[in-house]
Design a protein around this motif. Sequence first.
Motif, PDB file in Angstrom:
ATOM      1  N   MET A   8      -1.969   8.803  -8.646  1.00  0.00           N
ATOM      2  CA  MET A   8      -2.297   9.540  -7.604  1.00  0.00           C
ATOM      3  C   MET A   8      -3.566   9.350  -6.731  1.00  0.00           C
ATOM      4  O   MET A   8      -4.606   8.961  -7.466  1.00  0.00           O
ATOM      5  N   ALA A   9      -3.426   9.549  -5.349  1.00  0.00           N
ATOM      6  CA  ALA A   9      -4.686   9.366  -4.600  1.00  0.00           C
ATOM      7  C   ALA A   9      -4.490  10.233  -3.388  1.00  0.00           C
ATOM      8  O   ALA A   9      -3.674  10.334  -2.943  1.00  0.00           O
ATOM      9  N   LEU A  10      -5.456  10.806  -3.036  1.00  0.00           N
ATOM     10  CA  LEU A  10      -5.656  11.786  -1.924  1.00  0.00           C
ATOM     11  C   LEU A  10      -6.161  10.746  -0.583  1.00  0.00           C
ATOM     12  O   LEU A  10      -7.219  10.358  -0.726  1.00  0.00           O
ATOM     13  N   VAL A  11      -5.359  10.997   0.254  1.00  0.00           N
ATOM     14  CA  VAL A  11      -5.738  10.453   1.692  1.00  0.00           C
ATOM     15  C   VAL A  11      -6.086  11.386   2.666  1.00  0.00           C
ATOM     16  O   VAL A  11      -5.218  11.986   3.087  1.00  0.00           O
ATOM     17  N   ALA A  16      -3.788   1.676  -9.958  1.00  0.00           N
ATOM     18  CA  ALA A  16      -4.430   2.543  -9.162  1.00  0.00           C
ATOM     19  C   ALA A  16      -4.126   2.518  -7.624  1.00  0.00           C
ATOM     20  O   ALA A  16      -3.326   1.441  -7.382  1.00  0.00           O
ATOM     21  N   ALA A  17      -4.305   3.798  -6.974  1.00  0.00           N
ATOM     22  CA  ALA A  17      -4.017   3.662  -5.529  1.00  0.00           C
ATOM     23  C   ALA A  17      -5.443   3.940  -5.139  1.00  0.00           C
ATOM     24  O   ALA A  17      -5.576   5.119  -5.294  1.00  0.00           O
ATOM     25  N   ILE A  18      -6.243   3.266  -4.342  1.00  0.00           N
ATOM     26  CA  ILE A  18      -7.285   3.551  -3.898  1.00  0.00           C
ATOM     27  C   ILE A  18      -7.523   3.933  -2.209  1.00  0.00           C
ATOM     28  O   ILE A  18      -7.181   2.954  -1.662  1.00  0.00           O
ATOM     29  N   ASP A  19      -7.947   5.084  -1.982  1.00  0.00           N
ATOM     30  CA  ASP A  19      -7.950   5.328  -0.422  1.00  0.00           C
ATOM     31  C   ASP A  19      -9.363   4.586   0.021  1.00  0.00           C
ATOM     32  O   ASP A  19     -10.492   4.736  -0.280  1.00  0.00           O
ATOM     33  N   VAL A  20      -9.095   3.494   0.848  1.00  0.00           N
ATOM     34  CA  VAL A  20     -10.202   3.197   1.601  1.00  0.00           C
ATOM     35  C   VAL A  20      -9.892   3.241   3.148  1.00  0.00           C
ATOM     36  O   VAL A  20      -9.094   3.489   3.642  1.00  0.00           O
ATOM     37  N   GLY A  36      -6.610   3.564   4.890  1.00  0.00           N
ATOM     38  CA  GLY A  36      -5.681   2.518   4.045  1.00  0.00           C
ATOM     39  C   GLY A  36      -5.530   2.702   2.636  1.00  0.00           C
ATOM     40  O   GLY A  36      -6.480   3.761   2.283  1.00  0.00           O
ATOM     41  N   LEU A  37      -4.900   2.267   2.016  1.00  0.00           N
ATOM     42  CA  LEU A  37      -4.668   2.143   0.568  1.00  0.00           C
ATOM     43  C   LEU A  37      -4.698   0.865  -0.150  1.00  0.00           C
ATOM     44  O   LEU A  37      -3.947  -0.288   0.270  1.00  0.00           O
ATOM     45  N   LEU A  38      -5.366   0.733  -1.144  1.00  0.00           N
ATOM     46  CA  LEU A  38      -5.328  -0.594  -2.254  1.00  0.00           C
ATOM     47  C   LEU A  38      -4.289  -0.209  -3.245  1.00  0.00           C
ATOM     48  O   LEU A  38      -4.683   0.559  -3.935  1.00  0.00           O
ATOM     49  N   LEU A  39      -3.297  -0.805  -3.400  1.00  0.00           N
ATOM     50  CA  LEU A  39      -2.384  -0.340  -4.103  1.00  0.00           C
ATOM     51  C   LEU A  39      -2.374  -1.603  -5.457  1.00  0.00           C
ATOM     52  O   LEU A  39      -2.188  -2.737  -5.015  1.00  0.00           O
ATOM     53  N   CYS A  40      -2.677  -1.010  -6.412  1.00  0.00           N
ATOM     54  CA  CYS A  40      -2.815  -2.174  -7.552  1.00  0.00           C
ATOM     55  C   CYS A  40      -1.822  -1.847  -8.769  1.00  0.00           C
ATOM     56  O   CYS A  40      -1.601  -0.748  -9.480  1.00  0.00           O
ATOM     57  N   TYR A  41      -1.026  -2.899  -8.964  1.00  0.00           N
ATOM     58  CA  TYR A  41      -0.162  -2.879 -10.163  1.00  0.00           C
ATOM     59  C   TYR A  41       0.134  -4.123 -10.811  1.00  0.00           C
ATOM     60  O   TYR A  41       0.024  -5.182 -10.168  1.00  0.00           O
ATOM     61  N   TYR A  88      -0.467  -7.482 -11.929  1.00  0.00           N
ATOM     62  CA  TYR A  88      -1.590  -8.410 -11.657  1.00  0.00           C
ATOM     63  C   TYR A  88      -1.680  -8.534 -10.026  1.00  0.00           C
ATOM     64  O   TYR A  88      -2.498  -9.218  -9.533  1.00  0.00           O
ATOM     65  N   ILE A  89      -1.251  -7.529  -9.372  1.00  0.00           N
ATOM     66  CA  ILE A  89      -1.330  -7.561  -7.901  1.00  0.00           C
ATOM     67  C   ILE A  89      -2.043  -6.719  -7.389  1.00  0.00           C
ATOM     68  O   ILE A  89      -2.261  -5.360  -7.876  1.00  0.00           O
ATOM     69  N   CYS A  90      -2.863  -7.054  -5.975  1.00  0.00           N
ATOM     70  CA  CYS A  90      -3.455  -5.723  -5.514  1.00  0.00           C
ATOM     71  C   CYS A  90      -3.022  -6.045  -3.875  1.00  0.00           C
ATOM     72  O   CYS A  90      -3.107  -7.277  -3.434  1.00  0.00           O
ATOM     73  N   SER A  91      -2.749  -4.983  -3.493  1.00  0.00           N
ATOM     74  CA  SER A  91      -2.104  -4.910  -2.011  1.00  0.00           C
ATOM     75  C   SER A  91      -2.900  -3.963  -1.046  1.00  0.00           C
ATOM     76  O   SER A  91      -2.818  -2.764  -1.473  1.00  0.00           O
ATOM     77  N   TYR A  92      -3.253  -4.387  -0.093  1.00  0.00           N
ATOM     78  CA  TYR A  92      -3.826  -3.272   0.902  1.00  0.00           C
ATOM     79  C   TYR A  92      -2.804  -3.008   2.060  1.00  0.00           C
ATOM     80  O   TYR A  92      -2.175  -4.073   2.704  1.00  0.00           O
TER      81      TYR A  92
END
Length: 924
Positions: free
Chosen positions: A666-669, A713-717, A724-729, A731-735
Amino acid sequence: MPRRGRGRDFHRYLEGGERDKEIKKQRERERRRADSASEDLGCRRGDFSRKHYGSVELLISSDADGAIQRAGRFRVENGSSDETTDYTPGTWRRTDVHLENPEYHTRWFFKYFLGKVHQNYIGTDAEKNPFYLSVVLSDQNNQRVPQYRAILWRKTGTLKISLPYSPTKTLSVKSILSAMNLDRFEKGPREILNPEIQKDLLVLEEQEGSVNFKFGVLYAKDGQLTDDEMFSNETGSQSFDKFLNLLGDTISLQGWAGYRGGLDTKNDTTGMNSIYTVYQGHELMFHVSTMLPYSKENKQQVERKRHIGNDIVTIVFQEGEDASPSFKPSMIRSHFTHIFALVRYNSQNDSYRLKIFSEESVPLFGPPLPSPPVFTDHQEFRDFLLVKLINGEKATLETPTFAQKRQRTLDMLIRSLYQDLIPDLHKNMLNRRSFSDVLPESPKSARKKEEARQAEFVRIGQALKLKTIVRGDAPTSLVTTGLCRKEPWESQSFCSTFPYETVCADSWGQSLLVATEAAGVMMIDDAQVLPPVQVFDKTMVVKQIHVVEPQDLLITRADKGKDARLYVFRLSMLKRGLEERQLVRTKCDSRENKLEKTKGCHLYSINTHHGSELRIVAAIRNKLLLITRKQPRLDGLGTLAAATHSPVDQFQYIREICLCDAPVVMALVDGPTGENDNMICVAYKHQFDLINESTGDAYRLHHVDANRVNFVAAIDVYEDGEAGLLLCYNYICSYKKVCPFNGSTPMIQSNASDLHFSWNQMPNAIVCAFPYILAFTTDSIEIRLVVNGNLVYTAVVPELQLTASRSDIYFVSSAPVNSASNCSSRDTSSQSSPQTPTGYEMPVFPLPLGDGETQCKHIFKIPLSNLVGRSIERPLKSPLVNKVVTGLTAPVGALMQGSSHTLSLSRMEIKEIASRTRKELLGE
C-alpha cells in the motif's frame, strides 16, 4: 573485550569536552540550515524534476542573409538557474558524475561466463522464435556470496538476472526462465555442449555497443554560421590547443596499435596526428577537424565531414567569450550526429562554459549540468565532459533508429546460429536432458569425459577472452589506479555488533529504534558510546514502526494474525521514561495506546507529507480502515502543547473501504488540493489499483502480466508537484504519472514521462532518493538513476536487510565493519597523463564469520544528505541523552531484566569508571 572497548570509548568521551561542544555546534548549524521536516520526507521519496536535463526546443539556423537553412527539435541543456532551484551554484556536487550502465556491470558474459565453466541452452518460444540461455554459478566479487547469473538472449535484446544460491534447493532451467517471465515453449531448452558456442555468444553480447568511442571535435570561429565555414578552418587557436591537451594526448597515427576510431594508421590518409585517451577503461579517439586532411579546392571539406559527420557525438569548440553562443546544431548537416556539446573557453577567468544539444529522440542521460554550467577546475570539467559524452552515445543507441537496426542484427545472428545447430541435434552436440539442474558439479557418469570437456570449454573461453582484450574490444574498467573517491552511497558503520535479528526499524533523531523478535524494541545511539537501550520488552512483537517526529508520535503494528493491532505513543513520553529510569514498557503497559478498531491489521501505511493532517490506512484482510489525526494543538510559543495521556483519543475513524482481495503493498498518494482527491495505491493478485479515499472507488492502474507476482513496493513520488508512482514487482520497476482527479475519476494514461526498467536481482525493498533509486536484494545494493533507470553501481553486501529509510538509510549485514569499504576506488584520470587507464573497484566487505564464532549483525548507515545533496533536518539531540547509561559494563542481554540496571551517574562515578578503564588498558 566488549567491556574494555566500552570503557575506552567512555574514557575518550570524558576527555573530549571540546569535541562534544563542537559536535553540538555542528548539529545546531545543520538544524538551522534545514527548511522543514517535510523536506526530509520529500527527499526520501523522490520529489524531482526532469528540468535538470533541459527542455526540447525547435532550433532554426539561417545564413548570413537571414534565410532559413535547416531546423530541428533538440533538448537543450544549459544549466540555467531559472530552470530549477535544485542545481544552483554551491549545491552541485562532483559526485553526481557517473558512467551510466558501465561495462564492468553490464558485460556479464565477458566478465562472469567467458573462460569459466558454465552452461548454455537453446530453445524456441511459443512464437517459434529461437532463444539462448546462459547460466553460471559465480562467487560475486570474491565475497563468498555464491549466486546464479543468467542471460537470456532473444531478438528483442538480452535480459540479465541474478538468483540466490541455496545448497538445499535445486535450481532448474525451467525455474530460471519462469523468473524471466518465459513460461511457454515451442521446444524445451537443451544444453549445448560444444565449447565453440562461447564465440557466438560473445558476438551477441557485442551488439550492445562498442566499449570504445570516437567523438568529433569541430573548431568554430566566432560568428561562423555554416558548417562549410567551420570545417574550412585550417588551424585552430591557442585556446583550442589548450582544450585538446585537456582532452587527451596527441598521438602519431602512423603505426598506432591502439583503438583507431576509423582513422588510417598506415598511409596517413586521415592526417598524421590525432587526440587519444583512456577514461575509466574506455579508449577514446577524437576526430579533430583541424587535424584531418584539409583541401583548398573542396569548400565542403568532404574528408573532414566523412569522419565527424558520422560520429554520434560531436564537440563544437566555439571561439569567443560570449555567454550566449550563437551556435545551433541545425547548422551542421549530419544524419548520424545526435548530440552536440558546445564548449566556450573564457581566457579572462580561465574557465569553460558547456551547453548540450540532444536530438529529441535521445533518452535522458546524465550528469545534469551545474548552474551556471561554468567550470573553473579543468580536471573536473574533463571528467564531466567525458562522462557526459560516453553516456550520451550510449543513450543514442536506444533511439528507434539505432535500436531497430540493432534488433534486426541480433535477430539475424540468433536465427543463423540456430540454423547452424539444427543438423547437430542427433550428434550429441545438444544434450537431450531438458531442464537439467544447474549445478557446478560434473555428472557422476562419464566423469572423466565430462572433466575433459569442461577443461576444453575453459581453455577455449580463456583464449577468446585474451583475444578480445588484445583486440581492444573488452571492458578494462576493472584496472584501478589513482586517487580514492567518495561516492554518495558510501555506507558508514552505525553499530558494529548487534546480537539480534532485526524485524524493522526507524530513526529517531540521531538514534535508531530497532524491533527484534528476541529482545523487543531497542534504541541504538549513533555515537556508540552507550550500549543499546531497551524501550519495549519482547512481549511487544513489533512488525512495523514509524517515528513521526513533527507530530511527536510513534506508530507501530504489533503481533500477528487476529491479535495484531496498531499502537500509537507520544515520543515525548517515551523519552521522559528513558530519562527518568522508568520500567521498560510491556504489551500490558501499552493497552491504552491501542487503536481498537485495528484488530487483525496485517499492514498499514501513512502519508509521507503530513502537513496539516496525518492519515493512516490500516488493512484488515480485504478491508481498508482510514484513520486521521489532526495537527496537535500548539501553545502560544508555537511548540506542541504538553500532554501526559495517550494520543489515541486524537485519532478519528473516517470510513471503511472493501476490496476484492487483501492488499500486499500500500501507498498513500496526496492529491493536489488535499480535500477530496487523496488516493491509496494497493497491490493484490496481479494488479495495482488506485482507490479514491473519499468514495472508495477503485481504478486499474497497472496489470502485471506474469504467472507469479512478487510485489515489492509502490512509492509515491512527485515530479514538479504532480503525483506519480514507482511500481516495483518481480524484477520490474515502472513509473506511472497519476494526473489529478477529473471529477471522481483519476486520469490514468500513458505519458511520455513514464519509464520502465528491470533490476538485475529481485529486490526485497526499494528506496527512492533523487537522483537515485536503490534496490536492496538478498546480497547486494543496486543503484540506478530515477529519471532513466540506468545502472550506476552495484555493491556486494552479504545477507543484506534494509531496516529503515524514512530519514537516513539503515541496513543490516552479516559482514563485519571494514574501513576499506568506506572508500570506493573509482579513479579520476591523472592530471599529468590523460592516457592513464582508470577504473572502478567495488568496496570490499570482509569474509563471513567462520563456524563456532558468534554471529552478530552489523548495522550500516547511508546518510540521506549524501544522496540528495541538500540539508536534512534532524533534532539537536538524540533521544538517548548523555546522562542515561544502561549497564555500561554488562552484556546487552542484561537490559531485559528491568530498570535496576539503568543508572544516572554522578561526575565522581564517571571519573572512577574512567580511572578503572585506564588501568585496564595501560596495565597500571
